[in-house]
Design a protein around this motif. Sequence first.
Motif, PDB file in Angstrom:
ATOM      1  N   UNK A  19       1.034  -1.162  -0.025  1.00 36.09           N
ATOM      2  CA  UNK A  19      -0.153   0.131   0.036  1.00 36.09           C
ATOM      3  C   UNK A  19       0.913   1.192   0.108  1.00 36.09           C
ATOM      4  N   UNK A  20       1.887   1.253   0.835  1.00 36.65           N
ATOM      5  CA  UNK A  20       2.972   2.472   0.992  1.00 36.65           C
ATOM      6  C   UNK A  20       3.504   2.597  -0.313  1.00 36.65           C
ATOM      7  N   UNK A  21       3.826   1.591  -1.194  1.00 36.26           N
ATOM      8  CA  UNK A  21       4.528   1.621  -2.423  1.00 36.26           C
ATOM      9  C   UNK A  21       3.533   2.157  -3.441  1.00 36.26           C
ATOM     10  N   UNK A  22       2.533   1.544  -3.484  1.00 38.71           N
ATOM     11  CA  UNK A  22       1.365   2.047  -4.428  1.00 38.71           C
ATOM     12  C   UNK A  22       1.279   3.559  -4.170  1.00 38.71           C
ATOM     13  N   UNK A  23       1.171   4.044  -3.016  1.00 31.38           N
ATOM     14  CA  UNK A  23       0.943   5.345  -2.636  1.00 31.38           C
ATOM     15  C   UNK A  23       2.074   6.185  -3.197  1.00 31.38           C
ATOM     16  N   UNK A  24       3.319   5.679  -3.135  1.00 20.75           N
ATOM     17  CA  UNK A  24       4.339   6.668  -3.429  1.00 20.75           C
ATOM     18  C   UNK A  24       4.597   6.727  -5.028  1.00 20.75           C
ATOM     19  N   UNK A  25       4.307   5.501  -5.638  1.00 15.65           N
ATOM     20  CA  UNK A  25       4.350   5.552  -7.104  1.00 15.65           C
ATOM     21  C   UNK A  25       2.881   6.545  -7.672  1.00 15.65           C
ATOM     22  N   UNK A  26       1.913   6.654  -6.995  1.00 14.55           N
ATOM     23  CA  UNK A  26       0.822   7.429  -7.522  1.00 14.55           C
ATOM     24  C   UNK A  26       1.576   9.034  -7.328  1.00 14.55           C
ATOM     25  N   UNK A  27       1.901   9.000  -6.017  1.00 15.03           N
ATOM     26  CA  UNK A  27       2.385  10.402  -5.659  1.00 15.03           C
ATOM     27  C   UNK A  27       3.618  10.903  -7.010  1.00 15.03           C
ATOM     28  N   UNK A  28       4.393  10.060  -7.227  1.00 15.28           N
ATOM     29  CA  UNK A  28       5.384  10.446  -8.412  1.00 15.28           C
ATOM     30  C   UNK A  28       4.800  10.662  -9.931  1.00 15.28           C
ATOM     31  N   UNK A  29       3.817   9.777  -9.961  1.00 15.09           N
ATOM     32  CA  UNK A  29       3.066  10.014 -11.295  1.00 15.09           C
ATOM     33  C   UNK A  29       2.303  11.277 -11.157  1.00 15.09           C
ATOM     34  N   UNK A  30       1.571  11.465 -10.237  1.00 18.65           N
ATOM     35  CA  UNK A  30       0.602  12.980 -10.285  1.00 18.65           C
ATOM     36  C   UNK A  30       1.824  14.124 -10.077  1.00 18.65           C
ATOM     37  N   UNK A  31       2.933  13.932  -9.429  1.00 18.25           N
ATOM     38  CA  UNK A  31       3.920  14.858  -9.346  1.00 18.25           C
ATOM     39  C   UNK A  31       4.367  15.386 -10.665  1.00 18.25           C
ATOM     40  N   UNK A  32       4.692  14.529 -11.588  1.00 25.91           N
ATOM     41  CA  UNK A  32       5.222  14.608 -12.824  1.00 25.91           C
ATOM     42  C   UNK A  32       4.186  15.257 -13.941  1.00 25.91           C
ATOM     43  N   UNK A  33       3.064  15.139 -13.587  1.00 28.73           N
ATOM     44  CA  UNK A  33       2.039  15.457 -14.268  1.00 28.73           C
ATOM     45  C   UNK A  33       1.801  17.068 -14.357  1.00 28.73           C
ATOM     46  N   UNK A  34       2.102  17.514 -13.285  1.00 35.40           N
ATOM     47  CA  UNK A  34       1.796  18.877 -12.968  1.00 35.40           C
ATOM     48  C   UNK A  34       2.840  19.840 -13.898  1.00 35.40           C
TER      49      UNK A  34
END
Length: 87
Positions: free
Chosen positions: A72-87
């Motif tokens: 769950x933690x790794x999934x959250x960090x992957x999601x955060x990285x993807x969302x951060x690069x979309x900005x």
Amino acid sequence: MLSHHDRTELEKIERTLELSDPDLATALREGRRPKSRALRSALLIAVDVIAVTLLVLGLILPDPGVTLCGILALSGTVWTHVARHRL
């Protein structure tokens, strides 16, 4: 009310800030906090390390709860990285 001298000094400071760091000057003018990229990046890296550590510990230890927390933690960090690069 500020004196003429104080207003002049503040205008000098404002011009200097505008030239040296326009992003900060804009953020202060608009009343929003400037983005702290270094702190955000350091925090994200720390969470990445914790997530991977949990996942590895979960695979080594016979505890499925630790493995689930790591996933769950790794999934959250992957999601955060993807969302951060979309900005």
